[in-house]
Design an enzyme around this catalytic site. Structure first.
Site, PDB file in Angstrom:
ATOM      1  CE  LYS A  55      -6.668  -8.970   9.918  1.00  0.00           C
ATOM      2  NZ  LYS A  55      -5.287  -8.807  10.341  1.00  0.00           N
ATOM      3  CD  GLN A  99      -3.269  -6.870  12.497  1.00  0.00           C
ATOM      4  OE1 GLN A  99      -3.966  -7.818  12.176  1.00  0.00           O
ATOM      5  NE2 GLN A  99      -3.014  -5.865  11.686  1.00  0.00           N
ATOM      6  CG  ASP A 122      -1.221 -12.924   7.849  1.00  0.00           C
ATOM      7  OD1 ASP A 122      -1.958 -12.387   7.002  1.00  0.00           O
ATOM      8  OD2 ASP A 122      -1.036 -12.475   8.991  1.00  0.00           O
TER       9      ASP A 122
HETATM   10  N1  GUN Z   1      -0.862  -5.695   9.341  1.00  0.00           N
HETATM   11  C1  GUN Z   1      -1.177  -5.045   8.204  1.00  0.00           C
HETATM   12  N2  GUN Z   1      -1.545  -5.922   7.245  1.00  0.00           N
HETATM   13  C2  GUN Z   1      -1.464  -7.151   7.793  1.00  0.00           C
HETATM   14  C3  GUN Z   1      -1.731  -8.459   7.312  1.00  0.00           C
HETATM   15  O1  GUN Z   1      -2.118  -8.691   6.154  1.00  0.00           O
HETATM   16  N3  GUN Z   1      -1.527  -9.451   8.203  1.00  0.00           N
HETATM   17  C4  GUN Z   1      -1.098  -9.235   9.459  1.00  0.00           C
HETATM   18  N4  GUN Z   1      -0.913 -10.283  10.253  1.00  0.00           N
HETATM   19  N5  GUN Z   1      -0.836  -8.045   9.939  1.00  0.00           N
HETATM   20  C5  GUN Z   1      -1.028  -7.001   9.109  1.00  0.00           C
END
Ligand code: GUN
Length: 298
Positions: A55, A99, A122
């Site tokens: 990311k 996350q 998100d």
């Molecule tokens: N963990 C797995 N997929 C995601 C996601 O799309 N966003 C976040 N914040 N954590 C994750």
């Protein structure tokens, strides 16, 4: 973007990232605005570390600022909430992503709901979930939005198609169903308790599998010509590759389903690469909306 029956999510995501990069160039040039994305990682789950590293790299590649916060596994809810408060107040931060999964001592939804909804890239905040459900201007969860973009690219107008979403998570299944409804599909949300799941799936013009069970959806669950979107990313043993080796598979038995489907996303290289590309898109959207700047079409 799509060749034959295989939907090339990797190529589509690369195109989207490049459009995001161009939009960011424009924002810097015309508004002196360089969007910033803050990513918070608690603990050191190996898969989460890889996601967060990717990311950050792709955020910088798209011309935006990446702000990373790594906290130890024993971080308290209070400490995490204090950090969210600081990021909410920080003008240089346009998007905040915590996350998941979070360690057991932390109430994940309470943390997600502490994020300023305007910075919730998100789309997990209850306000954004509610706006998505009621047709408002929401920040939308990245993975299901990525699936919708792939579907529209492949099929054009989705009106009247029967979409079956297998899985009812807050991260994928529920927002996916809302997005497909918004695109005028007839939507069925199926899950582990659905009776005769194979028969239900066979009714789908669009079949989205988001259950986290390796290769659960078989070829004979797929209606001939249907479009299959496989959200699963499962690591399974691959003794044929050597002792202790593994491979990634989706929630769909790919070879069987590909023989029947009109189009299908592979794993890897399908939905997976879309998630971060959409996250970058959401960050640009959040940065513009917060400042009353027109959101570039991406
Ligand atoms: N963990 C797995 N997929 C995601 C996601 O799309 N966003 C976040 N914040 N954590 C994750």
């Amino acid at each position: 973007m799509s060749t034959g029956g295989i939907i090339d999510g990797k190529a589509f995501a690369a195109g989207l990232r490049s459009r995001v990069g161009q939009a960011v160039d424009g924002l810097i040039r015309e508004h002196g605005l360089k969007p910033g994305l803050a990513v918070v990682l608690v603990g050191d789950d190996p898969a989460s570390r890889v996601y967060v590293r990717n990311k950050a790299a792709q955020t910088v590649e798209a011309g935006m600022n990446s702000i990373e916060h790594r906290l130890p596994d024993d971080t308290t809810q209070e400490t995490l909430l204090a950090l969210i408060g600081e990021l909410n107040a920080d003008e240089a931060v346009d998007g905040i992503l915590v996350q998941l999964p979070l360690p057991g001592q932390i109430d994940a939804q309470a943390v997600l709901d502490a994020i300023d909804p305007a910075k919730d890239v998100d789309g997990f905040h209850v306000i954004n979930a509610g706006r998505l459900a009621t047709g408002g201007a929401a920040l939308v969860p990245c993975t299901p939005l990525g699936c919708l973009l792939l579907l529209k690219d492949r099929l054009g107008d989705l009106s009247g198609l029967h979409a079956v979403v297998v899985g009812r998570s807050n991260i994928v299944g529920k927002p996916m169903a809302q997005l497909l409804l918004g695109a005028n599909c007839t939507v069925t949300v199926a899950h582990s308790r659905t009776r005769d799941l194979p028969a239900m799936c066979r009714q789908a013009d669009i079949l989205v599998a988001a259950v986290g069970r390796p290769e659960m959806v078989r070829g004979d669950w797929v209606k001939p010509g249907a479009t299959v979107i496989d959200v699963g990313i499962n690591r399974v043993p691959a003794p044929d590759k050597g002792e202790g080796k593994t491979r990634l598979v989706g929630d769909v038995a790919f070879a069987e389903a590909a023989a029947v489907a009109g189009a299908i996303t592979p794993v890897p290289g399908g939905v997976g690469p879309m998630t971060i590309a959409v996250l970058l898109r959401n960050t640009v959207e959040a940065a513009c909306r917060r400042r009353g700047i027109a959101v570039p079409t991406l």
